[in-house]
Enzyme design. Structure first.
Site, mmCIF file in Angstrom:
data_model
loop_
_atom_site.group_PDB
_atom_site.id
_atom_site.type_symbol
_atom_site.label_atom_id
_atom_site.label_comp_id
_atom_site.label_asym_id
_atom_site.label_seq_id
_atom_site.Cartn_x
_atom_site.Cartn_y
_atom_site.Cartn_z
ATOM 1 N N ARG A 1 43.314 33.824 -76.566
ATOM 2 C CA ARG A 1 44.450 34.461 -75.911
ATOM 3 C C ARG A 1 45.095 35.389 -76.923
ATOM 4 O O ARG A 1 45.026 35.162 -78.135
ATOM 5 C CB ARG A 1 45.462 33.418 -75.437
ATOM 6 N N HIS B 1 43.303 39.771 -72.136
ATOM 7 C CA HIS B 1 42.831 38.634 -71.353
ATOM 8 C C HIS B 1 41.523 38.960 -70.631
ATOM 9 O O HIS B 1 40.767 38.047 -70.295
ATOM 10 C CB HIS B 1 43.903 38.192 -70.356
ATOM 11 N N TYR C 1 35.371 30.573 -62.940
ATOM 12 C CA TYR C 1 34.307 31.502 -63.332
ATOM 13 C C TYR C 1 33.019 31.232 -62.561
ATOM 14 O O TYR C 1 32.382 32.129 -62.068
ATOM 15 C CB TYR C 1 34.079 31.410 -64.845
#
Length: 319
Positions: free
Chosen positions: A157, A260, A295
């Site tokens: 991040r 991101h 995902y």
């Protein structure tokens, strides 16, 4: 003549005290604090419009206000963040004996579909990582290249990236362990103050070494940060976003690239190549595998094998 935008009213002291608790003791990310601050402003406005004292709020009030936010066009995900902030506030008040029950418990945001995060294609991601930034200062070029490689090569991040120090200490939120040279590791403090360690792949190690060789020309002598700005102090998340956007434009990518997106690309490309959902969950630092399942749904394999053999940047390409 355009009138200046009205400044938001300051929050009551007890609400600001909770935000300070989240920042200092819970160490919430700056972006989360911004979202929670706006959620508290919504709570104050709703209570004033009712009107009712915040300590007297009941569950039916919260349900009505959540429905009103939905009717005003606020997205379900945003409403969920608002309710999470309210729930946390009343839990804190309960722990401190201010209220006898939490009126937000059991109140849920409207359901919404969970879209697949936007990720670059492997070709675009590698093109971005291979691109050499065009800044005239060689130290800044090396720094920017290192930023891209660490974001894409480690799935960090942006807050984790900018918090990295050159070396570890009890006070450090994160650091890079560059020894031995062929086994570099990034140690980061993720969401919920949970620490995790992420291997640094070959291409990222090369970029890291090039930056460390030049870092001293920019960094102030007592600056612990791994990544620094032109002024020699720790780089900010905003500066990283700006630099990444510029690098993507230089590289000719057809989409807007933000930090991101590289984390999403890291996860997506590992899953496409390996199918090891648990490994990617651990590398990303997700508390729940359901978050990683956004995902794709795939089989499990071994963590180290996934990173070393599957990630497009795990090993520097030859030729």
């Amino acid at each position: 003549m355009t009138q200046p935008a009205a400044q938001p009213q300051p929050l009551p002291d007890d609400l600001r005290a909770w935000l300070q608790h989240l920042e200092v003791e819970r160490r919430l990310a700056p972006r989360t604090l911004v979202l929670y601050t706006e959620a508290l402003r919504r709570l104050v406005r709703a209570a004033q419009a009712h009107p009712i004292e915040l300590l007297q709020v009941q569950s039916h009030h919260v349900r009505r206000w959540a429905a009103q936010l939905h009717g005003q066009g606020l997205a379900p995900r945003s409403i969920a963040i608002v309710l999470a902030a309210w729930r946390g506030l009343y839990r804190w008040w309960g722990d401190n004996g201010r209220v006898t029950h939490n009126p937000v418990v059991g109140v849920r945001a409207p359901k919404a579909g969970r879209p697949l995060p936007k990720a670059l294609s492997v070709d675009h991601a590698v093109a971005l990582a291979d691109h050499q930034p065009t800044d005239a200062d060689p130290a800044l070029r090396a720094r920017d290249h290192c930023i891209v490689e660490l974001l894409y090569g480690c799935g960090l991040r942006v807050g984790e990236l900018v918090a990295l120090d050159v070396r570890g200490s009890p006070q450090a939120a994160g650091w890079i362990d560059a020894e031995p040279a062929d086994e570099a590791t990034a140690h980061v403090l993720g969401k919920g103050s949970k620490r995790r360690s992420v291997p640094v792949g070959g291409a990222a190690r090369t970029a890291l070494a090039a930056w460390l060789a030049l870092r001293g020309t920019l960094a102030k002598p007592d600056e612990p940060a791994l990544l620094v700005s032109r002024r020699g102090t720790r780089i900010t998340a905003s500066q990283v976003r700006s630099r990444l956007k510029a690098i993507a434009l230089q590289a000719g990518l057809p989409v807007h690239v933000h930090p991101h997106m590289l984390r999403h690309s890291f996860a997506s490309h590992l899953l496409q190549s390996s199918g090891d959902l648990r490994a990617v969950q651990e590398l990303l630092g997700h508390a729940s595998i359901a978050t990683t399942q956004v995902y794709t749904r795939l089989d499990f394999q071994h963590l180290a094998q996934v990173y070393d053999a599957a990630h497009p940047r795990a090993r520097k390409r030859s030729g």
